[in-house]
Motif scaffolding. Structure first.
Motif, PDB file in Angstrom:
ATOM      1  N   ASN A   1       0.817  -1.231   0.000  1.00 49.47           N
ATOM      2  CA  ASN A   1       0.000   0.000   0.000  1.00 49.47           C
ATOM      3  C   ASN A   1       0.845   1.274   0.000  1.00 49.47           C
ATOM      4  O   ASN A   1       0.541   2.239   0.690  1.00 49.47           O
ATOM      5  CB  ASN A   1      -0.945   0.027   1.205  1.00 49.47           C
ATOM      6  CG  ASN A   1      -2.078  -0.953   1.073  1.00 49.47           C
ATOM      7  OD1 ASN A   1      -2.512  -1.260  -0.023  1.00 49.47           O
ATOM      8  ND2 ASN A   1      -2.556  -1.462   2.188  1.00 49.47           N
ATOM      9  N   GLY A   2       1.948   1.276  -0.738  1.00 52.06           N
ATOM     10  CA  GLY A   2       2.783   2.462  -0.846  1.00 52.06           C
ATOM     11  C   GLY A   2       3.706   2.704   0.339  1.00 52.06           C
ATOM     12  O   GLY A   2       4.387   3.722   0.394  1.00 52.06           O
ATOM     13  N   LYS A   3       3.728   1.801   1.293  1.00 55.10           N
ATOM     14  CA  LYS A   3       4.587   1.953   2.468  1.00 55.10           C
ATOM     15  C   LYS A   3       5.824   1.084   2.325  1.00 55.10           C
ATOM     16  O   LYS A   3       5.902   0.230   1.452  1.00 55.10           O
ATOM     17  CB  LYS A   3       3.816   1.551   3.720  1.00 55.10           C
ATOM     18  CG  LYS A   3       2.617   2.435   3.960  1.00 55.10           C
ATOM     19  CD  LYS A   3       1.894   2.057   5.202  1.00 55.10           C
ATOM     20  CE  LYS A   3       0.698   2.983   5.380  1.00 55.10           C
ATOM     21  NZ  LYS A   3      -0.120   2.606   6.514  1.00 55.10           N
ATOM     22  N   GLY A   4       6.779   1.286   3.213  1.00 52.51           N
ATOM     23  CA  GLY A   4       7.976   0.462   3.233  1.00 52.51           C
ATOM     24  C   GLY A   4       7.717  -0.829   3.996  1.00 52.51           C
ATOM     25  O   GLY A   4       6.699  -0.977   4.678  1.00 52.51           O
ATOM     26  N   LEU A   5       8.631  -1.761   3.866  1.00 50.45           N
ATOM     27  CA  LEU A   5       8.510  -3.043   4.550  1.00 50.45           C
ATOM     28  C   LEU A   5       9.702  -3.241   5.475  1.00 50.45           C
ATOM     29  O   LEU A   5      10.846  -3.107   5.057  1.00 50.45           O
ATOM     30  CB  LEU A   5       8.450  -4.179   3.539  1.00 50.45           C
ATOM     31  CG  LEU A   5       8.197  -5.573   4.111  1.00 50.45           C
ATOM     32  CD1 LEU A   5       6.795  -5.661   4.711  1.00 50.45           C
ATOM     33  CD2 LEU A   5       8.365  -6.627   3.025  1.00 50.45           C
ATOM     34  N   LEU A   6       9.411  -3.556   6.738  1.00 47.33           N
ATOM     35  CA  LEU A   6      10.435  -3.858   7.727  1.00 47.33           C
ATOM     36  C   LEU A   6      10.420  -5.359   7.979  1.00 47.33           C
ATOM     37  O   LEU A   6       9.366  -5.930   8.277  1.00 47.33           O
ATOM     38  CB  LEU A   6      10.152  -3.115   9.039  1.00 47.33           C
ATOM     39  CG  LEU A   6      11.058  -3.478  10.216  1.00 47.33           C
ATOM     40  CD1 LEU A   6      12.473  -2.948   9.979  1.00 47.33           C
ATOM     41  CD2 LEU A   6      10.498  -2.931  11.507  1.00 47.33           C
ATOM     42  N   VAL A   7      11.571  -5.999   7.814  1.00 42.85           N
ATOM     43  CA  VAL A   7      11.719  -7.437   8.057  1.00 42.85           C
ATOM     44  C   VAL A   7      12.570  -7.589   9.310  1.00 42.85           C
ATOM     45  O   VAL A   7      13.686  -7.075   9.374  1.00 42.85           O
ATOM     46  CB  VAL A   7      12.395  -8.137   6.858  1.00 42.85           C
ATOM     47  CG1 VAL A   7      12.510  -9.631   7.105  1.00 42.85           C
ATOM     48  CG2 VAL A   7      11.636  -7.844   5.568  1.00 42.85           C
ATOM     49  N   ASP A   8      12.022  -8.283  10.299  1.00 44.52           N
ATOM     50  CA  ASP A   8      12.712  -8.442  11.576  1.00 44.52           C
ATOM     51  C   ASP A   8      12.660  -9.907  11.994  1.00 44.52           C
ATOM     52  O   ASP A   8      11.919 -10.704  11.424  1.00 44.52           O
ATOM     53  CB  ASP A   8      12.035  -7.562  12.642  1.00 44.52           C
ATOM     54  CG  ASP A   8      12.909  -7.310  13.865  1.00 44.52           C
ATOM     55  OD1 ASP A   8      14.086  -7.726  13.879  1.00 44.52           O
ATOM     56  OD2 ASP A   8      12.413  -6.671  14.803  1.00 44.52           O
ATOM     57  N   TYR A   9      13.445 -10.245  12.984  1.00 48.53           N
ATOM     58  CA  TYR A   9      13.448 -11.588  13.555  1.00 48.53           C
ATOM     59  C   TYR A   9      13.203 -11.469  15.052  1.00 48.53           C
ATOM     60  O   TYR A   9      13.833 -10.648  15.727  1.00 48.53           O
ATOM     61  CB  TYR A   9      14.783 -12.299  13.315  1.00 48.53           C
ATOM     62  CG  TYR A   9      14.913 -13.569  14.094  1.00 48.53           C
ATOM     63  CD1 TYR A   9      14.169 -14.690  13.760  1.00 48.53           C
ATOM     64  CD2 TYR A   9      15.743 -13.643  15.200  1.00 48.53           C
ATOM     65  CE1 TYR A   9      14.261 -15.863  14.502  1.00 48.53           C
ATOM     66  CE2 TYR A   9      15.850 -14.802  15.943  1.00 48.53           C
ATOM     67  CZ  TYR A   9      15.100 -15.907  15.589  1.00 48.53           C
ATOM     68  OH  TYR A   9      15.191 -17.054  16.333  1.00 48.53           O
ATOM     69  N   LEU A  10      12.258 -12.276  15.571  1.00 48.71           N
ATOM     70  CA  LEU A  10      11.940 -12.279  16.996  1.00 48.71           C
ATOM     71  C   LEU A  10      12.442 -13.578  17.622  1.00 48.71           C
ATOM     72  O   LEU A  10      11.853 -14.640  17.399  1.00 48.71           O
ATOM     73  CB  LEU A  10      10.431 -12.150  17.206  1.00 48.71           C
ATOM     74  CG  LEU A  10       9.783 -10.903  16.609  1.00 48.71           C
ATOM     75  CD1 LEU A  10       8.285 -10.923  16.838  1.00 48.71           C
ATOM     76  CD2 LEU A  10      10.404  -9.646  17.192  1.00 48.71           C
ATOM     77  N   PRO A  11      13.513 -13.518  18.390  1.00 52.74           N
ATOM     78  CA  PRO A  11      14.062 -14.741  18.985  1.00 52.74           C
ATOM     79  C   PRO A  11      13.096 -15.427  19.953  1.00 52.74           C
ATOM     80  O   PRO A  11      13.112 -16.651  20.070  1.00 52.74           O
ATOM     81  CB  PRO A  11      15.322 -14.282  19.707  1.00 52.74           C
ATOM     82  CG  PRO A  11      15.383 -12.813  19.601  1.00 52.74           C
ATOM     83  CD  PRO A  11      14.316 -12.346  18.695  1.00 52.74           C
ATOM     84  N   ALA A  12      12.249 -14.661  20.633  1.00 54.13           N
ATOM     85  CA  ALA A  12      11.322 -15.244  21.609  1.00 54.13           C
ATOM     86  C   ALA A  12      10.368 -16.248  20.969  1.00 54.13           C
ATOM     87  O   ALA A  12      10.004 -17.249  21.575  1.00 54.13           O
ATOM     88  CB  ALA A  12      10.537 -14.147  22.315  1.00 54.13           C
ATOM     89  N   THR A  13       9.978 -15.970  19.714  1.00 55.87           N
ATOM     90  CA  THR A  13       9.061 -16.870  19.005  1.00 55.87           C
ATOM     91  C   THR A  13       9.747 -17.592  17.844  1.00 55.87           C
ATOM     92  O   THR A  13       9.111 -18.368  17.142  1.00 55.87           O
ATOM     93  CB  THR A  13       7.848 -16.084  18.467  1.00 55.87           C
ATOM     94  OG1 THR A  13       8.317 -14.991  17.661  1.00 55.87           O
ATOM     95  CG2 THR A  13       7.000 -15.550  19.609  1.00 55.87           C
ATOM     96  N   ASP A  14      11.029 -17.295  17.628  1.00 58.74           N
ATOM     97  CA  ASP A  14      11.819 -17.887  16.548  1.00 58.74           C
ATOM     98  C   ASP A  14      11.125 -17.735  15.198  1.00 58.74           C
ATOM     99  O   ASP A  14      10.908 -18.701  14.479  1.00 58.74           O
ATOM    100  CB  ASP A  14      12.112 -19.361  16.828  1.00 58.74           C
ATOM    101  CG  ASP A  14      13.140 -19.929  15.868  1.00 58.74           C
ATOM    102  OD1 ASP A  14      14.008 -19.172  15.393  1.00 58.74           O
ATOM    103  OD2 ASP A  14      13.066 -21.146  15.562  1.00 58.74           O
ATOM    104  N   GLU A  15      10.760 -16.476  14.881  1.00 60.31           N
ATOM    105  CA  GLU A  15      10.106 -16.240  13.598  1.00 60.31           C
ATOM    106  C   GLU A  15      10.531 -14.917  12.979  1.00 60.31           C
ATOM    107  O   GLU A  15      10.876 -13.971  13.672  1.00 60.31           O
ATOM    108  CB  GLU A  15       8.590 -16.282  13.743  1.00 60.31           C
ATOM    109  CG  GLU A  15       8.028 -15.173  14.596  1.00 60.31           C
ATOM    110  CD  GLU A  15       6.521 -15.261  14.766  1.00 60.31           C
ATOM    111  OE1 GLU A  15       5.836 -15.803  13.890  1.00 60.31           O
ATOM    112  OE2 GLU A  15       6.038 -14.766  15.790  1.00 60.31           O
TER     113      GLU A  15
END
Length: 95
Positions: A75-89
């Motif tokens: 939708n015209g916005k940027g995308l942030l890709v992160d990793y959450l160790p607490a849930t391993d995802e």
């Protein structure tokens, strides 16, 4: 629009997928699943070279990208890709 891959996500791709300099990681739209970005769609991940990248970033020699025909998802916005160790995802957020 910009694509941001956090250092935690980069480390995860290096460790879990064996990514190294020169590799490419594609983020793509899948119908179904749960997402914090778009209802009824989710993000998939593949290790493959770009065809027609519409959005990309290079982190530590690894190219992360989305194809041009899938940019509607953000939708015209940027995308942030992160990793959450607490849930391993790996998680995706509009930025």
């Amino acid at each position: 629009m910009k694509l941001t891959v956090t250092s935690a996500a980069l480390a995860w791709f290096r460790e879990e997928w064996g990514c190294q300099e020169g590799d490419s990681i594609r983020f793509f739209v899948r119908y179904g699943g749960a997402s914090t970005v778009q209802d009824s769609f989710s993000m998939g991940i593949a290790k493959e070279q770009p065809n027609e990248a519409g959005l990309s970033t290079v982190e530590d020699g690894i190219t992360f990208y989305m194809e041009q025909d899938e940019l509607w998802y953000m939708n015209g916005k940027g995308l942030l890709v992160d990793y959450l160790p607490a849930t391993d995802e790996v998680v995706f957020k509009l930025d």
